[in-house]
Design a protein around this motif. Sequence first.
Motif: not given
Length: 145
Positions: A96-119
């Motif tokens: 059984v082969t399964v294609p790699p999962a792809e996440r739908d990020t078109t919704a606003f709450e699924d948008q990627a965030t910028a890395p948090i700068k820690v200083t």
Amino acid sequence: MSLNLGIRRSKPKHRAADKVAGLETENETLVRQVLGAMEYIGQLELVNACLADTAKKVTEQRDTTRSERNRFQVELGKARTLLTPYLAADANAHAVTVPPAERDTTAFEDQATAPIKVTTLREAFGIGPVVATQGSTDPAHLPAA
């Protein structure tokens, strides 16, 4: 009419005949207890013999069952050895082969965030090390920045 006020006894006289009768009664009671105990012991011996016979039969059945189990385990090991290549070939054929999962990020709450700068606070606000002046207000005691 004569009044005889002789010595009266508060307790009745102990007579040997009364004592013998009491001992005979006690003896009969003890003989009945001994006979009952002997009958009970006989019953227990019979039960013990039955239990010993049952234990012998169960032990024989256990030994027979263990030998059968050992024989079946040997046969099962041989069958697994013979069946292993067929199971591997079947697993490869029906993999059984399964294609790699792809996440739908078109919704606003699924948008990627910028890395948090820690200083540290010193780096964030440009604060230098704290130096104790020991009550002096002379700038010569302060290190040059």
